[in-house]
Scaffold this motif. Structure first.
Motif, PDB file in Angstrom:
ATOM      1  N   GLN A 157      56.186  58.648  20.039  1.00 17.77           N
ATOM      2  CA  GLN A 157      56.835  57.610  19.220  1.00 17.77           C
ATOM      3  C   GLN A 157      57.216  56.395  20.074  1.00 17.77           C
ATOM      4  O   GLN A 157      57.062  55.242  19.651  1.00 17.77           O
ATOM      5  N   GLN A 211      54.143  54.428  20.849  1.00 17.68           N
ATOM      6  CA  GLN A 211      53.732  53.650  19.686  1.00 17.68           C
ATOM      7  C   GLN A 211      54.618  52.415  19.511  1.00 17.68           C
ATOM      8  O   GLN A 211      54.135  51.317  19.199  1.00 17.68           O
ATOM      9  N   LYS A 212      55.910  52.587  19.759  1.00 21.55           N
ATOM     10  CA  LYS A 212      56.838  51.456  19.659  1.00 21.55           C
ATOM     11  C   LYS A 212      56.542  50.407  20.725  1.00 21.55           C
ATOM     12  O   LYS A 212      56.565  49.191  20.451  1.00 21.55           O
ATOM     13  N   THR A 213      56.257  50.870  21.955  1.00 18.71           N
ATOM     14  CA  THR A 213      55.924  49.937  23.036  1.00 18.71           C
ATOM     15  C   THR A 213      54.648  49.169  22.728  1.00 18.71           C
ATOM     16  O   THR A 213      54.542  47.965  22.976  1.00 18.71           O
ATOM     17  N   ARG A 214      53.643  49.879  22.175  1.00 21.64           N
ATOM     18  CA  ARG A 214      52.392  49.205  21.817  1.00 21.64           C
ATOM     19  C   ARG A 214      52.624  48.158  20.725  1.00 21.64           C
ATOM     20  O   ARG A 214      52.061  47.053  20.770  1.00 21.64           O
ATOM     21  N   THR A 215      53.452  48.507  19.756  1.00 23.31           N
ATOM     22  CA  THR A 215      53.754  47.548  18.684  1.00 23.31           C
ATOM     23  C   THR A 215      54.458  46.312  19.241  1.00 23.31           C
ATOM     24  O   THR A 215      54.147  45.168  18.859  1.00 23.31           O
ATOM     25  N   ASN A 216      55.408  46.548  20.152  1.00 20.00           N
ATOM     26  CA  ASN A 216      56.101  45.418  20.791  1.00 20.00           C
ATOM     27  C   ASN A 216      55.133  44.546  21.578  1.00 20.00           C
ATOM     28  O   ASN A 216      55.254  43.317  21.592  1.00 20.00           O
ATOM     29  N   ASP A 248      51.873  44.123  20.993  1.00 21.34           N
ATOM     30  CA  ASP A 248      51.056  43.342  20.053  1.00 21.34           C
ATOM     31  C   ASP A 248      51.855  42.174  19.480  1.00 21.34           C
ATOM     32  O   ASP A 248      51.342  41.053  19.342  1.00 21.34           O
ATOM     33  N   ASP A 249      53.113  42.431  19.172  1.00 22.86           N
ATOM     34  CA  ASP A 249      53.965  41.366  18.634  1.00 22.86           C
ATOM     35  C   ASP A 249      54.210  40.279  19.670  1.00 22.86           C
ATOM     36  O   ASP A 249      54.161  39.080  19.367  1.00 22.86           O
TER      37      ASP A 249
END
Length: 446
Positions: free
Chosen positions: A77, A80-85, A87-88
């Motif tokens: 999790q 996944q949060k780090t990857r989302t950050n 991309d943002d």
């Protein structure tokens, strides 16, 4: 190509280079940030994959895997949060890069309202000359309040309050009246009669400041018979007073030993020239005190006098001839052609050039201490003694040849100034115009 076209072309090249620099620097920052961010998930992902494969292969570790499942899910999790950050962050950074690029490409818009703030350099007079200090300035068009705060690199808890005053006038500074570009003068209501000179970061920045301050162009006062020429208040004449001032400067410099490092390279305060060329003050002017008149002040006055002559010491007439002479492939031919052209100079110019070259040979003799070699002096005096009547792109490219002419005069001082040339016509005249439209071989100094 006129000087204005050269300036426009040069400014356009600088703007284009500046845009490329911003784009490249932002790409570089983005790539560095991307590498650092990828470290946070790529390595961990690889490790997690290995752990899954390891547990699948070794069935006996089933119970251990069951115990580790909560931690692995939590780790998944977080990844996944780090990857989302990431991309943002990448999306926001690219958006900001496009905004900055757009700002660079947009033309300056007239500021009809609002305020402007940014960094400016203020010309301040100190006890031993002038200096440029960085200030953070702000101007409110509605209230006409101008505030400035000295820039301080040190972080302090308590910052001093900015000086706020009401603007009276704003005038663009003439380019030939100051050694800096992008300058403008302002006057403030709280300090009548005091002119503050600021330097902007670029021509675009200066236009933006003048635009919001309702800045005006300088007023030129030209004589009726020469309305197209802007007078230069610093223009000097090669007369007896000027020559005596030149000799006095050289005498004082040589009496001090010529051993100061960077002599003629270090810029001094230009406060001596007007006094030295004033007939009423020149006789009483005493340069002996090194505390009152530093060496760099004297050398700056000497170079400024020669640079601001209405015609360069080596004259416009023979300018192309000197350039053609040093372009010859043969070293001996270069020396001979320069020798011949020097003897065609007017007598006064010849004598002053002889005095100056004698002084520069003495400077070179102390180069082990003052670090002023022949090539260094060529760089210092090339553009001072030689300049074209009209500045073109070709003349800018010829700057390196000015230095070579001075180097030849210094290296061959005895031969050139104490011996008549062997011939009367330089070999370079076969392919270059030396004597102007008349092409007459006349020894002007006689």
């Amino acid at each position: 190509m006129t000087p204005d076209m050269v300036d426009i072309s040069a400014d356009a090249s600088v703007d284009m280079a500046e845009r490329h620099f911003y784009a490249a620097s932002m790409d570089y920052v983005y790539l560095i940030q991307e590498v650092h961010e990828r470290k946070k998930f790529e390595f961990v992902e690889t490790l997690l994959t290995f752990i899954y494969a390891w547990f699948t292969f070794y069935h006996q570790g089933y119970e251990l895997k069951k115990d580790c499942d909560p931690y692995m899910k939590d780790l998944q999790q977080k990844i996944q949060k780090t990857r989302t950050n990431f991309d943002d962050f990448s999306h926001k950074l690219k958006k900001r890069m496009s905004e900055v690029q757009k700002q660079q490409d947009e033309p300056i818009r007239k500021n009809s309202k609002g305020c402007r703030e940014g960094y400016l350099f203020l010309l301040e007079k100190k006890a031993f000359g002038t200096t440029w200090t960085k200030h953070y300035c702000r101007y409110d068009k509605e209230t006409k309040e101008f505030s400035m705060l000295p820039y301080n690199q040190l972080t302090t808890k308590s910052l001093s309050q900015p000086d706020t005053m009401v603007l009276t006038s704003c005038v663009r500074r003439m380019s030939d009246s100051i050694e800096k570009r992008f300058c403008f003068d302002i006057q403030l209501d709280e300090k009548p009669g005091v002119v503050f000179t600021f330097q902007a970061l670029s021509e675009q920045d200066r236009k933006a400041w003048m635009d919001i301050m309702d800045g005006k162009e300088p007023t030129y006062t030209t004589p009726a018979n020469n309305i197209n020429k802007i007078p230069n208040s610093e223009e000097r004449v090669l007369d007896e007073t000027g020559i005596q001032f030149l000799k006095k400067c050289i005498e004082i410099l040589e009496s001090r030993g010529l051993e100061e490092q960077g002599i003629y390279r270090v810029v001094g305060v230009n406060k001596l020239l007007n006094m030295g060329l004033d007939r009423r003050k020149s006789e009483k002017l005493a340069l002996d005190d090194p505390l009152e008149w530093e060496t760099k002040t004297i050398t700056s006055a000497l170079k400024t006098y020669l640079r601001n002559l209405p015609e360069p010491l080596m004259t416009y007439r023979y300018h192309n001839g000197f350039i053609a002479a040093v372009k010859s492939e043969s070293k001996q031919t270069r020396i001979n052609d320069v020798h011949i052209l020097v003897y065609r100079l007017p007598k006064t110019n010849f004598e002053v050039l002889k005095i100056l070259m004698k002084h520069l040979t003495n400077v070179v003799a102390k180069s082990d201490k003052n670090l002023m070699t022949v090539s260094n002096l060529g760089v210092c005096f090339g553009p001072t003694l030689l300049r074209p009547e009209e500045e073109t792109v070709a003349s800018i490219l010829d700057l390196k040849f000015y230095n070579i002419v001075v180097e030849i005069l210094i290296d061959n001082y005895e031969k050139i100034f104490f011996n008549e040339p062997e011939s009367t016509s330089p070999k370079s005249e076969q392919t270059h115009t030396v004597n102007g439209p008349n092409n007459a071989h006349v020894h002007d100094r006689h």
